[in-house]
Design a protein around this motif. Structure first.
Motif, PDB file in Angstrom:
ATOM      1  N   ILE A  90       0.845  -1.008   0.107  1.00 36.65           N
ATOM      2  CA  ILE A  90      -0.158   0.036  -0.043  1.00 36.65           C
ATOM      3  C   ILE A  90       0.902   1.362  -0.085  1.00 36.65           C
ATOM      4  CG2 ILE A  90      -1.594   1.418   1.241  1.00 36.65           C
ATOM      5  CD1 ILE A  90      -2.599  -1.236   2.306  1.00 36.65           C
ATOM      6  N   VAL A  91       2.080   1.287   1.020  1.00 39.35           N
ATOM      7  CA  VAL A  91       2.609   2.527   1.185  1.00 39.35           C
ATOM      8  C   VAL A  91       3.480   2.976  -0.021  1.00 39.35           C
ATOM      9  CG1 VAL A  91       4.265   3.474   2.663  1.00 39.35           C
ATOM     10  CG2 VAL A  91       2.695   2.312   3.614  1.00 39.35           C
ATOM     11  N   VAL A  92       4.050   1.999  -0.704  1.00 42.51           N
ATOM     12  CA  VAL A  92       5.351   2.255  -1.596  1.00 42.51           C
ATOM     13  C   VAL A  92       4.564   2.843  -2.970  1.00 42.51           C
ATOM     14  CG1 VAL A  92       6.859   1.216  -3.270  1.00 42.51           C
ATOM     15  CG2 VAL A  92       7.016   0.675  -1.084  1.00 42.51           C
ATOM     16  N   PRO A  93       3.483   2.145  -3.432  1.00 38.56           N
ATOM     17  CA  PRO A  93       2.765   2.655  -4.615  1.00 38.56           C
ATOM     18  C   PRO A  93       2.160   4.023  -4.104  1.00 38.56           C
ATOM     19  CG  PRO A  93       2.244   0.559  -4.651  1.00 38.56           C
ATOM     20  CD  PRO A  93       3.102   0.664  -2.964  1.00 38.56           C
ATOM     21  N   LEU A  94       1.692   4.248  -3.038  1.00 43.31           N
ATOM     22  CA  LEU A  94       1.195   5.687  -2.423  1.00 43.31           C
ATOM     23  C   LEU A  94       2.202   6.638  -2.552  1.00 43.31           C
ATOM     24  CD1 LEU A  94      -1.435   6.902  -1.449  1.00 43.31           C
ATOM     25  CD2 LEU A  94      -0.586   6.528   0.758  1.00 43.31           C
ATOM     26  N   LEU A  95       3.331   6.269  -2.124  1.00 48.84           N
ATOM     27  CA  LEU A  95       4.349   7.235  -2.214  1.00 48.84           C
ATOM     28  C   LEU A  95       4.686   7.701  -3.467  1.00 48.84           C
ATOM     29  CD1 LEU A  95       6.951   6.147   0.530  1.00 48.84           C
ATOM     30  CD2 LEU A  95       5.063   7.936   0.660  1.00 48.84           C
ATOM     31  N   VAL A  96       4.788   6.618  -4.449  1.00 49.80           N
ATOM     32  CA  VAL A  96       5.155   7.061  -5.902  1.00 49.80           C
ATOM     33  C   VAL A  96       3.852   8.037  -6.426  1.00 49.80           C
ATOM     34  CG1 VAL A  96       5.130   6.147  -8.364  1.00 49.80           C
ATOM     35  CG2 VAL A  96       6.416   4.996  -6.351  1.00 49.80           C
TER      36      VAL A  96
ATOM     37  N   ILE B 231       2.599  10.936   8.757  1.00 51.83           N
ATOM     38  CA  ILE B 231       2.168   9.520   9.337  1.00 51.83           C
ATOM     39  C   ILE B 231       0.886   9.425   9.218  1.00 51.83           C
ATOM     40  CG2 ILE B 231       2.119   8.019  11.185  1.00 51.83           C
ATOM     41  CD1 ILE B 231       5.106   8.991  11.813  1.00 51.83           C
ATOM     42  N   LEU B 232       0.029  10.497   9.671  1.00 54.22           N
ATOM     43  CA  LEU B 232      -1.461  10.441   9.550  1.00 54.22           C
ATOM     44  C   LEU B 232      -2.148  10.281   8.225  1.00 54.22           C
ATOM     45  CD1 LEU B 232      -2.082  13.109  12.667  1.00 54.22           C
ATOM     46  CD2 LEU B 232      -2.434  10.478  12.582  1.00 54.22           C
ATOM     47  N   ALA B 233      -1.293  10.965   7.368  1.00 52.07           N
ATOM     48  CA  ALA B 233      -1.951  10.921   6.007  1.00 52.07           C
ATOM     49  C   ALA B 233      -1.772   9.324   5.434  1.00 52.07           C
ATOM     50  CB  ALA B 233      -0.939  11.604   4.916  1.00 52.07           C
ATOM     51  N   LEU B 234      -0.727   8.613   6.081  1.00 50.23           N
ATOM     52  CA  LEU B 234      -0.531   7.322   5.551  1.00 50.23           C
ATOM     53  C   LEU B 234      -1.568   6.065   6.235  1.00 50.23           C
ATOM     54  CD1 LEU B 234       3.399   6.982   4.960  1.00 50.23           C
ATOM     55  CD2 LEU B 234       1.372   7.475   3.249  1.00 50.23           C
TER      56      LEU B 234
ATOM     57  N   TYR C 259     -12.578   5.011  12.516  1.00 54.09           N
ATOM     58  CA  TYR C 259     -11.168   5.074  12.592  1.00 54.09           C
ATOM     59  C   TYR C 259     -10.808   6.203  11.939  1.00 54.09           C
ATOM     60  CZ  TYR C 259      -6.411   3.351  11.035  1.00 54.09           C
ATOM     61  OH  TYR C 259      -5.199   3.418  10.816  1.00 54.09           O
ATOM     62  N   LEU C 260     -11.559   6.275  10.421  1.00 49.98           N
ATOM     63  CA  LEU C 260     -11.138   7.318   9.619  1.00 49.98           C
ATOM     64  C   LEU C 260     -11.478   8.887  10.243  1.00 49.98           C
ATOM     65  CD1 LEU C 260     -12.321   6.212   6.071  1.00 49.98           C
ATOM     66  CD2 LEU C 260      -9.886   6.621   6.958  1.00 49.98           C
ATOM     67  N   PHE C 261     -12.447   8.981  10.921  1.00 50.28           N
ATOM     68  CA  PHE C 261     -12.871  10.145  11.875  1.00 50.28           C
ATOM     69  C   PHE C 261     -11.853  10.383  12.717  1.00 50.28           C
ATOM     70  CE2 PHE C 261     -17.744   9.948  11.668  1.00 50.28           C
ATOM     71  CZ  PHE C 261     -17.741  11.099  10.674  1.00 50.28           C
ATOM     72  N   ALA C 262     -11.341   9.481  13.400  1.00 56.46           N
ATOM     73  CA  ALA C 262     -10.310   9.783  14.601  1.00 56.46           C
ATOM     74  C   ALA C 262      -8.805  10.202  13.980  1.00 56.46           C
ATOM     75  CB  ALA C 262     -10.028   8.300  15.349  1.00 56.46           C
ATOM     76  N   ILE C 263      -8.551   9.594  12.701  1.00 59.41           N
ATOM     77  CA  ILE C 263      -7.308   9.861  12.027  1.00 59.41           C
ATOM     78  C   ILE C 263      -7.359  11.447  11.432  1.00 59.41           C
ATOM     79  CG2 ILE C 263      -5.750   9.480  10.072  1.00 59.41           C
ATOM     80  CD1 ILE C 263      -5.912   7.709  12.344  1.00 59.41           C
TER      81      ILE C 263
ATOM     82  N   GLU D  63       0.303  16.631   2.501  1.00 57.44           N
ATOM     83  CA  GLU D  63      -0.615  17.442   2.074  1.00 57.44           C
ATOM     84  C   GLU D  63      -1.138  16.448   0.808  1.00 57.44           C
ATOM     85  OE1 GLU D  63      -1.426  21.177  -0.782  1.00 57.44           O
ATOM     86  OE2 GLU D  63      -0.405  21.432   1.158  1.00 57.44           O
ATOM     87  N   TYR D  64      -0.402  16.225  -0.236  1.00 59.64           N
ATOM     88  CA  TYR D  64      -0.683  15.249  -1.377  1.00 59.64           C
ATOM     89  C   TYR D  64      -1.247  13.886  -0.997  1.00 59.64           C
ATOM     90  CZ  TYR D  64       0.600  19.065  -4.618  1.00 59.64           C
ATOM     91  OH  TYR D  64       0.552  20.291  -5.043  1.00 59.64           O
ATOM     92  N   ALA D  65      -0.741  13.379  -0.021  1.00 59.05           N
ATOM     93  CA  ALA D  65      -1.212  12.048   0.393  1.00 59.05           C
ATOM     94  C   ALA D  65      -2.612  12.161   1.074  1.00 59.05           C
ATOM     95  CB  ALA D  65      -0.313  11.229   1.523  1.00 59.05           C
TER      96      ALA D  65
END
Length: 337
Positions: A22-28, A93-96, A119-123, A242-244
């Motif tokens: 999830i994280v690697v494609p997201l960073l790209v 970190i919160l964006a990820l 969970y999304l509300f909390a984040i 911001e972009y994440a």
């Protein structure tokens, strides 16, 4: 003992691999969303956008990242060093970690919890802390004013977002994001909830501090606001965060209103395309709205921004919750578990 050790390590290894997938494609994706934004705005303003680094400027995000990576990190002499460095890390970190509960396809979710929406509300609620910490720790009036604006703005629009999501939850009868997508099998929720869908789009622009609601980083008066004292990788983490966040909000929009991984029509050519591809296409569609808004709309004044949140979006979304609940009860449409 060896079996016990294997039994403990193997699930952890699988989870780590899933997180990396999830994280690697997201960073790209984050890197190339910046490129896509510059290209889209360039075409809208009848110019080329990035063209120099690589063919059609495709290596521009890598060049930008390398430049920020090799620059020196400057911490202002009057700043609180620990909080100053921690703030961009918190934002990034919160964006990820919000992606843990987002379903990419049928059964394709890292944590299929029954309270995914909470969970999304909390984040998203915690997101304001990184910005407040940055504004306070910088020991700069401009940064602090930007942080105060941002916190007030994010809190204001979070309430409207929460009430809009409540309308969707009443329609779906579940807090599980996968169940919300399955509930849209017959009709996507943006059709019955169209007014709230439009308000939700405006609210996520405000929630992510994006144009035309980018008051916290108003270049004319605040010289980029809460991140004015940041440079090098600390600034890059804010930028990536911001972009994440934009991609995360686009993912949430497609899950709640656009049917997630479901095709637009359940007929032959559409059903051939895998669910995750549909999900990515819908994210790209919502991201285009972010770019479009930045290219075409003038910035709001701060009092207009707050008035819109509290006097228009909040009453409208509250009224819609009452109407949705009344409609569902009147016609006995509430899901029976």
């Amino acid at each position: 003992m060896a079996d016990l050790w294997t039994g403990m390590v193997w699930p952890v290894a699988i989870t780590v691999v899933q997180i990396l997938l999830i994280v690697v494609p997201l960073l790209v994706a984050v890197a190339y969303v910046t490129y896509a934004e510059r290209k889209v705005i360039g075409f809208m303003q009848l110019r080329q956008g990035p063209m120099t680094v690589g063919p059609y400027g495709l290596l521009q995000p890598l060049a930008d990242g390398l430049k920020l990576f090799v620059k020196e990190t400057v911490v202002p002499s009057g700043a609180n060093r620990f909080v100053f460095i921690l703030a961009p890390c918190v934002t990034f970190i919160l964006a990820l970690i919000g992606w843990a509960v987002i379903p990419f396809g049928e059964g394709m979710v890292l944590a299929d919890i029954n309270v995914g929406v909470l969970y999304l509300f909390a984040i998203s609620s915690l997101g304001v802390y990184g910005i407040i910490m940055a504004g306070w720790a910088s020991n700069s009036r401009y940064a602090f004013l930007g942080a105060l604006r941002s916190s007030a703005q994010m809190v204001s629009y979070e309430i409207a977002i929460g009430l809009i999501i409540l309308s969707v939850l009443i329609s779906a009868g579940s807090l599980n994001l996968s169940d919300i997508v399955r509930a849209q099998k017959t009709v996507w929720f943006f059709i019955p909830h169209f007014p709230m869908f439009m308000i939700f789009l405006a609210s996520i622009l405000a929630e992510t501090n994006r144009h035309p609601f980018d008051l916290p980083e108003d270049e004319a008066t605040l010289v980029t606001g809460y991140n004015v004292e940041y440079s090098s990788m600390a600034f890059a983490l804010f930028f990536l965060g911001e972009y994440a966040n934009m991609i995360l909000m686009s993912g949430i929009t497609s899950v709640l209103f656009l049917g997630g991984w479901l095709p637009p029509f359940d007929i032959f050519p559409f059903t051939l395309i895998p669910g995750p591809i549909w999900f990515i296409l819908k994210i790209c569609l919502v991201l285009f709205v972010f770019f479009w808004a930045r290219a075409t709309l003038p910035r709001y004044r701060y009092d207009q921004l707050m008035r819109l949140g509290w006097k228009v979006f909040l009453p409208a979304s509250l009224l819609w919750v009452v109407l949705t609940a009344g409609f569902m009860v009147t016609f006995d449409l509430l899901p029976h578990h």
